[in-house]
Design an enzyme around this catalytic site. Structure first.
Site, mmCIF file in Angstrom:
data_model
loop_
_atom_site.group_PDB
_atom_site.id
_atom_site.type_symbol
_atom_site.label_atom_id
_atom_site.label_comp_id
_atom_site.label_asym_id
_atom_site.label_seq_id
_atom_site.Cartn_x
_atom_site.Cartn_y
_atom_site.Cartn_z
ATOM 1 N N ARG A 9 4.163 13.245 1.200
ATOM 2 C CA ARG A 9 4.889 12.481 2.222
ATOM 3 C C ARG A 9 5.003 10.998 1.863
ATOM 4 N NH1 ARG A 9 1.542 11.121 7.589
ATOM 5 N NH2 ARG A 9 -0.394 10.629 6.598
ATOM 6 N N ALA A 21 -3.240 20.425 7.174
ATOM 7 C CA ALA A 21 -2.223 19.416 6.834
ATOM 8 C C ALA A 21 -2.366 18.196 7.733
ATOM 9 C CB ALA A 21 -0.821 20.009 6.970
ATOM 10 N N CYS A 80 0.125 23.056 9.272
ATOM 11 C CA CYS A 80 -1.148 23.627 9.716
ATOM 12 C C CYS A 80 -2.160 22.529 10.047
ATOM 13 C CB CYS A 80 -1.695 24.543 8.638
ATOM 14 S SG CYS A 80 -2.205 23.658 7.156
ATOM 15 N N HIS A 98 -5.063 16.652 13.547
ATOM 16 C CA HIS A 98 -5.173 15.228 13.894
ATOM 17 C C HIS A 98 -6.435 15.004 14.718
ATOM 18 C CE1 HIS A 98 -0.487 15.253 13.996
ATOM 19 N NE2 HIS A 98 -0.917 15.053 12.773
HETATM 20 FE FE1 CFM Z 1 2.682 10.676 13.632
HETATM 21 FE FE2 CFM Z 1 4.817 11.708 13.130
HETATM 22 FE FE3 CFM Z 1 2.514 12.840 12.385
HETATM 23 FE FE4 CFM Z 1 3.378 10.557 11.237
HETATM 24 FE FE5 CFM Z 1 4.493 11.963 9.219
HETATM 25 FE FE6 CFM Z 1 5.878 13.110 11.182
HETATM 26 FE FE7 CFM Z 1 3.634 14.234 10.396
HETATM 27 MO MO1 CFM Z 1 5.711 14.250 8.825
HETATM 28 S S1 CFM Z 1 4.450 9.692 12.816
HETATM 29 S S2 CFM Z 1 1.441 11.149 11.906
HETATM 30 S S3 CFM Z 1 3.699 9.943 9.191
HETATM 31 S S4 CFM Z 1 3.366 12.631 14.325
HETATM 32 S S5 CFM Z 1 6.557 12.204 9.400
HETATM 33 S S6 CFM Z 1 6.811 12.399 13.107
HETATM 34 S S7 CFM Z 1 5.431 15.170 10.920
HETATM 35 S S8 CFM Z 1 3.557 13.657 8.342
HETATM 36 S S9 CFM Z 1 1.862 14.731 11.460
#
Ligand code: CFM
Length: 552
Positions: A105, A74, A71, A204
């Protein structure tokens, strides 16, 4: 029957027809669902100009399909801001949201001394209860901020909204403002309710906006001085990756001013605008900060990748080329030469046992691409890959950015209007220098995406469902499947080794040179382990069991 792909030859040589596989995956869905999924399941084909077919992505998951997405909360709290150690990340919401985004994580941190602030071992939450939902949670939020301040005296407190907070309408920004005035420390809030946007990707963007608005550029003194000063963007120090990257860059004489946000501190963000280059690891999660820093402060950005020994070497060379300093170039070459000795030794040894085996990777928004490189280094082929929440540019490259349709879900996320800072905007390179570098094949603000790096005929699947995951395993029988905790045990029950590429299970680091060696060995152990062949119960291989009575 295993498929064979030859990455060098343009075409996949195989006994399994990817078109038939696609049709089979879609066959189980109702017509409308199948039509939508058909856009998200693409058979790769790279044209001479590196263009690839369009893929459906960053759209709402279909109700009823088991998606692996997370989400918005997250993405904002868990991913982008969670790894920072010295400000209090306070979740305003029910305890589950805070608890499940707390270190799961495996983002690591290392304060220089035991006296330095490190709040990562704590999970801060307002622990909303039923009566708070009914009567409002602002009072509780104020009290929690006060309590965190009294106990920890942090430099800053950030507040993260969860779904119920948005639904009941708590004004977290106003509480933040009020408490900032009262306590005299930086306090800011993120409206990152879980339901915002279609996945963690929205979170993000919200995190990028907030950190840029409230922290970046508020301190003029950089904590770290050096000749070649960069920010590492989109590196979250999972399993210690960031430590390995720091080890390598330091060895080369490159200074990291700020990392967004593995092993980071508040002061690093605050002085990040003093760096001379932004190097982006994970394009998906942080490209917004890079763009905004370029506009406001004149810092150019480049895409780099420290996953895979060759990529790490390439990235170091790219950084050195940017600075155009012969001494740095020499140092970088020396470091690469020194580090590659061990890498090549282990690579050759492992390759002998892994060559030609198949891998599938379904992770987040950047790793499904980056890790293909590591597999290729030991001769393994990626037969299928996809992201959970990436956008078309992460798949097809930034060249498609102008063609991406902005839908209502994306429009919900604020786009900050950023202008050059009247006093602090300082282009790091002149127009001539940029042109010179471009002539040498140097590309700024560029990411080619995952698909141009994949072989023709491979299946690229966005937001893969549990059903599709299981069918793909049955059809291709890969030697390894990489995804996350949600998929892990279902995959293992199918007799296929499963590597978590989010948390790395208990392993890592996998970045850089030492990380590559770790990864080769780990994958070697996993794909050559006999235990998976014993997974069938005796009656599955021999349905007729005979027994005799002990006494008649
Ligand atoms: Fe970038 Fe990722 Fe992500 Fe990531 Fe991660 Fe991820 Fe993620 Mo899990 S590199 S920041 S450190 S997009 S592994 S492939 S899914 S937490 S949001």
């Amino acid at each position: 029957m295993a498929a064979k792909i030859d990455k060098n030859a343009a075409v996949v040589v195989e006994t399994i027809d990817p078109n038939a596989v696609k049709q089979e995956l879609l066959a189980r869905y109702p017509t409308k669902v199948a039509r939508k999924r058909a856009k998200q399941i693409v058979i790769n084909k790279v044209s001479d100009d590196q263009s690839v077919p369009e893929i459906g992505s960053n759209s709402r998951a279909i109700p009823g399909i088991i998606t692996q997405r997370g989400c918005s909360y997250a993405g904002c709290k868990g991913v982008v801001l969670g790894p920072t150690r010295d400000f209090v990340n306070l979740t305003h919401g029910p305890i589950g949201c805070g608890f499940y985004s707390w270190l799961t994580r495996r983002n690591q941190t290392r304060p220089p001394t035991a006296e330095d602030a490190n709040f990562l071992p704590y999970c801060f939450s307002t622990d909303l209860q039923d009566e708070d939902i009914v009567f409002g949670g602002e009072k509780k939020l104020r009290a929690a901020i006060q309590e965190a301040y009294d106990i920890f005296k942090p430099k800053a407190i950030s507040i993260f909204a969860t779904c119920p907070v948005g639904l009941i309408g708590d004004d977290i920004h106003n509480v933040a403002k009020e408490m900032k005035e009262k306590l005299g420390i930086n306090i800011f809030a993120f409206s990152c309710e879980g339901y915002k946007g279609v996945s963690q990707s929205a979170g993000h963007h919200i995190a990028n906006n907030g950190i840029f608005k409230h922290v970046v550029g508020i301190e003029e003194e950089a904590a770290r001085e050096g000749k070649f000063r960069v920010n590492m963007l989109g590196e979250y120090n999972i399993g210690g990756d960031g430590f390995e990257i720091d080890r390598i860059t330091e060895k080369c004489g490159i200074t990291t001013v700020a990392t967004f946000s593995g092993n980071s501190t508040y002061d690093q963000f605050a002085s990040a605008h003093t760096a001379d280059l932004n190097a982006i690891m994970c394009h998906r999660s942080i490209n917004y900060v890079a763009e905004m820093m370029e506009k406001k402060f004149g810092i150019p950005w480049i895409k780099i990748n420290f996953i895979g020994a060759n990529s790490a070497a390439k990235s170091l060379r790219k950084i050195a080329k940017y600075f155009q300093d012969p001494e740095l170039t020499e140092r970088v070459e020396a470091v690469i030469a020194e580090e590659m000795v061990e890498v090549e030794k282990v690579q050759a040894e492992v390759r002998a046992r892994c060559e030609g085996k198949l891998a599938m990777l379904f992770v987040g928004g950047s790793r499904a691409h980056h890790y293909q490189e590591l597999f290729a280094e030991i001769g393994m082929k990626t037969i299928s890959a996809g992201y959970e929440f990436a956008h078309r540019d992460d798949y097809e490259g930034r060249r498609v950015l102008p063609d991406i349709k902005v839908d209502a879900d994306s429009r919900n996320i604020e786009e900050l209007v950023v202008n050059p800072d009247p006093d602090r905007y300082r282009p790091r390179k002149s127009a001539e220098q940029i042109e010179e570098l471009s002539k040498m094949g140097f590309s700024f603000k560029d990411y080619e995406g995952m698909m141009p790096d994949m072989a023709n005929g491979t299946l690229v699947i966005d937001d893969i469902s549990q059903y599709e995951t299981e069918r793909m395993i049955e059809i291709y029988k890969p030697a390894i499947f990489c995804a996350g905790i949600k998929e892990k045990y279902a995959i293992q029950k199918k007799g296929v080794p499963m590597k978590q590429l989010h948390s790395y299970d208990s392993g890592g680091p996998y970045a850089g040179f030492k990380g590559a060696v770790n990864f080769y060995r780990e994958i070697d152990r996993m794909v050559n382990c006999k235990v998976w062949s014993y997974l069938k119960a005796p009656w599955q291989t021999n349905p007729e069991l005979a027994a005799t009575y002990a006494c008649e």
